[in-house]
Scaffold this active site. Sequence first.
Site, PDB file in Angstrom:
ATOM      1  N   SER A 132       0.823  -1.206   0.000  1.00  0.00           N
ATOM      2  CA  SER A 132       0.000   0.000   0.000  1.00  0.00           C
ATOM      3  C   SER A 132       0.861   1.262   0.000  1.00  0.00           C
ATOM      4  O   SER A 132       0.480   2.295  -0.544  1.00  0.00           O
ATOM      5  CB  SER A 132      -0.919   0.003   1.220  1.00  0.00           C
ATOM      6  OG  SER A 132      -1.817  -1.090   1.179  1.00  0.00           O
ATOM      7  N   ARG A 242      -9.004  -0.023 -11.677  1.00  0.00           N
ATOM      8  CA  ARG A 242      -9.821  -0.476 -10.546  1.00  0.00           C
ATOM      9  C   ARG A 242     -11.268  -0.780 -10.926  1.00  0.00           C
ATOM     10  O   ARG A 242     -11.856  -1.733 -10.388  1.00  0.00           O
ATOM     11  CB  ARG A 242      -9.760   0.559  -9.418  1.00  0.00           C
ATOM     12  CG  ARG A 242      -8.486   0.435  -8.601  1.00  0.00           C
ATOM     13  CD  ARG A 242      -8.294   1.568  -7.619  1.00  0.00           C
ATOM     14  NE  ARG A 242      -7.073   1.360  -6.847  1.00  0.00           N
ATOM     15  CZ  ARG A 242      -6.391   2.330  -6.245  1.00  0.00           C
ATOM     16  NH1 ARG A 242      -6.821   3.595  -6.332  1.00  0.00           N
ATOM     17  NH2 ARG A 242      -5.292   2.069  -5.572  1.00  0.00           N
ATOM     18  N   ARG A 267     -33.711 -28.030  -5.051  1.00  0.00           N
ATOM     19  CA  ARG A 267     -33.519 -28.725  -3.774  1.00  0.00           C
ATOM     20  C   ARG A 267     -34.801 -28.686  -2.936  1.00  0.00           C
ATOM     21  O   ARG A 267     -35.381 -27.614  -2.721  1.00  0.00           O
ATOM     22  CB  ARG A 267     -32.370 -28.053  -3.003  1.00  0.00           C
ATOM     23  CG  ARG A 267     -32.129 -28.577  -1.600  1.00  0.00           C
ATOM     24  CD  ARG A 267     -31.524 -29.948  -1.597  1.00  0.00           C
ATOM     25  NE  ARG A 267     -31.050 -30.306  -0.261  1.00  0.00           N
ATOM     26  CZ  ARG A 267     -30.725 -31.541   0.102  1.00  0.00           C
ATOM     27  NH1 ARG A 267     -30.807 -32.533  -0.772  1.00  0.00           N
ATOM     28  NH2 ARG A 267     -30.305 -31.771   1.326  1.00  0.00           N
ATOM     29  N   GLN A 339     -23.957 -20.516   2.064  1.00  0.00           N
ATOM     30  CA  GLN A 339     -24.962 -20.788   3.096  1.00  0.00           C
ATOM     31  C   GLN A 339     -26.235 -21.364   2.487  1.00  0.00           C
ATOM     32  O   GLN A 339     -26.849 -22.284   3.052  1.00  0.00           O
ATOM     33  CB  GLN A 339     -25.284 -19.491   3.852  1.00  0.00           C
ATOM     34  CG  GLN A 339     -26.140 -19.680   5.085  1.00  0.00           C
ATOM     35  CD  GLN A 339     -25.368 -20.347   6.229  1.00  0.00           C
ATOM     36  OE1 GLN A 339     -24.141 -20.368   6.220  1.00  0.00           O
ATOM     37  NE2 GLN A 339     -26.095 -20.905   7.184  1.00  0.00           N
ATOM     38  N   GLU A 366      -4.836  -4.440  -6.252  1.00  0.00           N
ATOM     39  CA  GLU A 366      -4.989  -3.088  -6.816  1.00  0.00           C
ATOM     40  C   GLU A 366      -5.458  -2.078  -5.769  1.00  0.00           C
ATOM     41  O   GLU A 366      -6.241  -1.173  -6.040  1.00  0.00           O
ATOM     42  CB  GLU A 366      -5.915  -3.102  -8.032  1.00  0.00           C
ATOM     43  CG  GLU A 366      -5.320  -3.907  -9.175  1.00  0.00           C
ATOM     44  CD  GLU A 366      -5.790  -3.477 -10.532  1.00  0.00           C
ATOM     45  OE1 GLU A 366      -6.185  -2.306 -10.694  1.00  0.00           O
ATOM     46  OE2 GLU A 366      -5.737  -4.316 -11.438  1.00  0.00           O
TER      47      GLU A 366
END
Length: 382
Positions: A132, A242, A267, A339, A366
Site C-alpha cells: 500500500s 480499478r 432442492r 450458506q 490493486e
Amino acid sequence: MQPILLTDEQREFRSVLRRFSEGKIAPRAAEVDERAEFSWDNYRDCVAMELPSLGVPTEYGGAGADAVTQAIMVEELARVCASTSLMMLISKLGMIPVINWGSEELKQAYLPRVASGQAQASYCLSEPDAGSDVAAMSARAVRDGDSYVLNGVKYWTTNAGISDTYTVFAKTDPAAGHRGISCFLVERDWGLRIGKLEKKLGVRGSPTGEVLLEDVRVPATHRIGEEGQGFYIAMGTLDRSRPSIGAQAVGIAQGAIDYAAGYVKQRRQFGRPLAELQGLQFMLADMAMRTEAARGLVYRACALIDAGADGAAELSAAGAMAKCFASDTAMAVTTDAVQLLGGYGYTRDFPVERMMRDAKITQIYEGTNQIQRIVIAKNLLR
C-alpha cells in the site's frame, strides 16, 4: 452524471460472451482451480474470440472498445471462472502505462502483439515492504549511458513467468521519495527472473510470484514517461484499472447468485422446494440488489474513463467506490451462496466455495479496500 444504459451492441456483446463463457470456459473452471496452473486452452479460446484486443486502440491493431464493454467482458468471464477473467485483465493493466504515457515507438512495438494475443504483459509495482505504501519501494534503476540497470525484487506479480513483458516501477532518485520513481517496460528475456510462486486461496489458475531484477539492463527507450513520473503513472493506471476489478467482483457475485438460485429451485426440504421459503427468498433478493448496485458503480466509473475524465479527482473516487463496494459485495454474496447450499456449498463438488475463495482477492489487490476508503474520503474532504 447521466444514468448508464447499455447500447444494443453492448447487450448483444454480453449475450455472445455469455454463450462463449458457458460453452468454453465454465467446463474447465473446476479443473483450472484444482490444478492451480495457467490454462493455455482458456487463453487460446479467448484469443480466438479476439478478447485481448478490446483494450487496445484501433491504430495499434486493437478493437478500441469502450471501458464499459471491456467491463462486460471481464464480468462475463468472472461469472464462470475468475482466473480466466484475470488473464484478460492483467495484460491490459500492464499496457495502460504504454497506452497513456509510452512513446510512439513503444506503442508500435508492443501493443499490436498484446492485441493479437501473441504476447502478454504484467505489472510490477508491489515489493516485500512496499504494498500500500508505494513510495517505500527499494528497487533501483541507475542510468548507465543509453540504458538503465535495474535491481530489486517485486512481489505479487500476476502472470509471473507467463508474461512476455513486465512494466516495472523503480527509483531513479531514492532521495526524492515518491517523486523519484520511474517506470520501465522490461522484456522477460533481458535477464529478469521469476522467484517463488505463491500458493493461493483463490484465483489459483492465475500464477502470482516474485520478479527478481539483478543487473537487468533496460534501454532508455523503454522508460515510460519521464524520470520521476512513475508514481503519477502508477496511480493513474490504477484509477483506470480499478473499475475492471469491480467488474470481476460483480461477475463472481452474479455467478454465485445464478447458481444458488438454480439450486434452491431444485432442492427440496420439508416437502417443498427451498425457493418457497421466504427467508431464503429475502437472502437472494438482498444478494441481487447489492450486486446490481455494484454493477451500476462499475459502469459509472467506466463511463467516466470513456468520457475522458483521466486524472480527475472524480475518476479516482468513482474507481475506488466501484472497486471497494463491488468486492465487498462479492465477498458477502458468495458467502451467502455457500450458506444457501448448506453442507453442499462447503464442498468442491459445487462451484460456490470456489467463487467465495476467488472473491476474497478482489478486496485486496490493486489497493486494499481500506486504501479505497482513504481515496474516497480524501476526495470528499478536499
